[in-house]
Design a protein around this motif. Structure first.
Motif, mmCIF file in Angstrom:
data_model
loop_
_atom_site.group_PDB
_atom_site.id
_atom_site.type_symbol
_atom_site.label_atom_id
_atom_site.label_comp_id
_atom_site.label_asym_id
_atom_site.label_seq_id
_atom_site.Cartn_x
_atom_site.Cartn_y
_atom_site.Cartn_z
ATOM 1 N N ASN A 226 0.805 -1.302 -0.040
ATOM 2 C CA ASN A 226 -0.001 -0.020 0.152
ATOM 3 C C ASN A 226 1.018 1.381 0.149
ATOM 4 N N VAL A 227 2.054 1.064 -0.132
ATOM 5 C CA VAL A 227 3.048 2.192 0.032
ATOM 6 C C VAL A 227 3.281 2.668 -1.535
ATOM 7 N N ASP A 228 3.393 3.917 -1.590
ATOM 8 C CA ASP A 228 3.698 4.564 -3.216
ATOM 9 C C ASP A 228 4.935 4.213 -3.510
ATOM 10 N N SER A 229 5.868 4.064 -2.771
ATOM 11 C CA SER A 229 7.221 3.815 -3.431
ATOM 12 C C SER A 229 7.447 2.371 -3.513
ATOM 13 N N MET A 230 6.768 1.569 -2.885
ATOM 14 C CA MET A 230 6.651 -0.014 -3.437
ATOM 15 C C MET A 230 5.844 -0.155 -4.488
ATOM 16 N N LYS A 231 4.638 0.564 -4.760
ATOM 17 C CA LYS A 231 4.025 0.416 -5.945
ATOM 18 C C LYS A 231 4.690 0.948 -7.239
ATOM 19 N N LYS A 232 5.590 1.808 -7.131
ATOM 20 C CA LYS A 232 6.264 2.640 -7.999
ATOM 21 C C LYS A 232 7.493 1.402 -8.500
ATOM 22 N N ALA A 233 7.981 0.781 -7.379
ATOM 23 C CA ALA A 233 8.952 -0.243 -7.735
ATOM 24 C C ALA A 233 8.666 -1.255 -8.545
ATOM 25 N N VAL A 234 7.191 -1.670 -8.469
ATOM 26 C CA VAL A 234 6.810 -2.867 -9.158
ATOM 27 C C VAL A 234 5.970 -2.297 -10.506
ATOM 28 N N GLY A 235 6.049 -1.151 -10.711
ATOM 29 C CA GLY A 235 5.275 -0.680 -11.983
ATOM 30 C C GLY A 235 3.775 -0.638 -11.876
ATOM 31 N N MET A 236 3.063 -0.380 -10.472
ATOM 32 C CA MET A 236 2.007 -0.650 -10.270
ATOM 33 C C MET A 236 1.417 0.557 -9.509
ATOM 34 N N GLU A 237 1.566 1.672 -10.051
ATOM 35 C CA GLU A 237 1.426 2.974 -9.308
ATOM 36 C C GLU A 237 0.059 3.195 -8.840
ATOM 37 N N ASN A 238 -0.934 2.789 -9.907
ATOM 38 C CA ASN A 238 -2.405 3.116 -9.640
ATOM 39 C C ASN A 238 -3.208 1.927 -9.438
ATOM 40 N N ALA A 239 -2.469 0.690 -9.134
ATOM 41 C CA ALA A 239 -3.472 -0.454 -8.770
ATOM 42 C C ALA A 239 -3.743 -0.540 -7.435
ATOM 43 N N ALA A 240 -4.703 -1.313 -7.134
ATOM 44 C CA ALA A 240 -5.240 -1.463 -5.848
ATOM 45 C C ALA A 240 -4.155 -2.152 -5.109
ATOM 46 N N ASP A 241 -4.223 -1.989 -3.547
ATOM 47 C CA ASP A 241 -3.181 -2.376 -2.678
ATOM 48 C C ASP A 241 -3.321 -4.073 -2.719
ATOM 49 N N ALA A 242 -4.414 -4.566 -2.792
ATOM 50 C CA ALA A 242 -4.411 -6.153 -2.786
ATOM 51 C C ALA A 242 -3.727 -6.469 -4.142
ATOM 52 N N GLU A 243 -3.941 -5.786 -5.357
ATOM 53 C CA GLU A 243 -3.340 -6.267 -6.723
ATOM 54 C C GLU A 243 -2.017 -6.209 -6.661
ATOM 55 N N VAL A 244 -1.564 -5.366 -5.998
ATOM 56 C CA VAL A 244 0.012 -5.008 -5.729
ATOM 57 C C VAL A 244 0.573 -6.299 -5.052
ATOM 58 N N PHE A 245 0.027 -6.419 -3.718
ATOM 59 C CA PHE A 245 0.406 -7.573 -3.097
ATOM 60 C C PHE A 245 0.541 -8.867 -3.898
ATOM 61 N N ALA A 246 -0.694 -9.154 -4.771
ATOM 62 C CA ALA A 246 -0.843 -10.341 -5.320
ATOM 63 C C ALA A 246 0.248 -10.403 -6.447
ATOM 64 N N GLU A 247 0.907 -9.449 -7.105
ATOM 65 C CA GLU A 247 1.960 -9.279 -7.738
ATOM 66 C C GLU A 247 3.128 -9.853 -7.199
ATOM 67 N N ILE A 248 3.363 -9.056 -6.175
ATOM 68 C CA ILE A 248 4.682 -9.511 -5.252
ATOM 69 C C ILE A 248 4.664 -10.862 -4.962
ATOM 70 N N ARG A 249 3.711 -11.221 -4.419
ATOM 71 C CA ARG A 249 3.408 -12.735 -4.105
ATOM 72 C C ARG A 249 3.817 -13.694 -5.327
ATOM 73 N N ARG A 250 3.220 -13.329 -6.458
ATOM 74 C CA ARG A 250 3.542 -14.276 -7.720
ATOM 75 C C ARG A 250 5.065 -14.113 -8.037
ATOM 76 N N ALA A 251 5.466 -12.890 -7.857
ATOM 77 C CA ALA A 251 6.921 -12.575 -8.017
ATOM 78 C C ALA A 251 7.933 -13.614 -7.219
ATOM 79 N N LYS A 252 7.700 -13.752 -5.907
ATOM 80 C CA LYS A 252 8.317 -14.446 -5.046
ATOM 81 C C LYS A 252 8.042 -15.985 -5.118
ATOM 82 N N ASP A 253 6.796 -16.328 -5.520
ATOM 83 C CA ASP A 253 6.770 -17.640 -6.049
ATOM 84 C C ASP A 253 7.682 -18.133 -7.111
ATOM 85 N N ASN A 254 7.903 -17.276 -8.137
ATOM 86 C CA ASN A 254 8.819 -17.600 -9.204
ATOM 87 C C ASN A 254 10.322 -17.216 -9.103
ATOM 88 N N PHE A 255 10.701 -16.705 -7.718
ATOM 89 C CA PHE A 255 11.902 -16.027 -7.552
ATOM 90 C C PHE A 255 13.001 -17.307 -7.684
#
Length: 255
Positions: A226-255
């Motif tokens: 839900n932090v603007d700098s984190m959203k910017k870091a993953v290229g999702m500045e305008n996305a809902a917080d839960a969507e950003v979390f989901a993307e970070i979780r997907r990235a971790k699953d594939n890391f």
């Protein structure tokens, strides 16, 4: 302080936690990956186990319950919603319940996501939360049963606890979690400093759990969706917080 917290390493990378009331002599256990190291810790301190609190049904959190209950005649507390997958419960609880431990409130919190029926426990008097495989040091649990939305709700509620709360999570995954965190939030100075400290601690064989919630809020990418700098870091500045979390979780699953 009347409450003493002890971290016990179990299996290859699990943790269990004892909370001991020095005034009454009662001792609570949070999760039981295996009986032997927990029993040894109790004997070393001449403590008798009075209560066993379970966060979720996975074997590496409950396999020691029955042996410890037989040895100490402790009551077992766990989620009513998951009772069929847990050892026999003496008290089945639901989120929002308060359990008395030696005169101290144990707050039951919802923690769905890793599993359905997962719960966490917060003891305000101990300034500690026992989060199992929900919020973890620099990470969060995999979504084996629940959804990203459920886990984000869980993390958001845990994030609302006081910043000086100790997050007592279930595994020593912090070094690996730090490597991933740096891949998605590489400019975070607090994270860089913490990753260095984690690597130094692990190099000396030291625990990195429990961790302070304030430190998690500053460095854990899963709490920062839900932090603007984190959203910017993953290229999702305008996305809902839960969507950003989901993307970070997907990235971790594939890391």
């Amino acid at each position: 302080m009347p409450l003493e917290l002890v971290t016990i390493p179990c299996l290859s990378d699990n943790y269990a936690f004892l909370v001991h009331d020095t005034e009454t002599g009662r001792t609570a256990l949070f999760d039981a990956p295996e009986a032997a190291p927990i029993s040894d810790a109790l004997k070393e301190r001449r403590w008798t186990l009075s209560d066993i609190f379970i966060t979720h049904h996975h074997g590496d959190h409950i396999d020691g319950v029955d042996a410890l209950r037989a040895e100490h005649d402790a009551r077992v507390i766990g989620a009513k919603a998951d009772a069929e997958r847990l050892p026999a419960l003496d008290r089945a609880v639901t989120p929002g319940d308060l359990v008395d431990f030696s005169g101290h409130d144990v707050r039951v919190m919802p923690a769905d996501g890793h599993t359905i029926g997962h719960i966490a426990y917060h003891i305000p008097d101990a300034k500690a939360a026992f989060t199992g495989d929900s919020l973890m040091a620099l990470g969060c649990g995999r979504l084996f049963e629940g959804s990203a939305e459920q886990m984000w709700s869980t993390l958001s509620q845990l994030a609302g606890l006081p910043g000086d709360t100790l997050i007592c999570s279930g595994h020593e995954y912090t070094a690996a979690n730090a490597r991933f965190a740096l891949s998605v939030d590489p400019q975070n100075a607090d994270l860089i400093h913490r990753a260095d400290a984690v690597n130094a601690a692990r190099g000396k064989g030291e625990f990195t759990v429990p961790s302070l919630l304030s430190e998690e809020l500053a460095t854990n990418p899963f709490l920062r969706a839900n932090v603007d700098s984190m959203k910017k870091a993953v290229g999702m500045e305008n996305a809902a917080d839960a969507e950003v979390f989901a993307e970070i979780r997907r990235a971790k699953d594939n890391f």
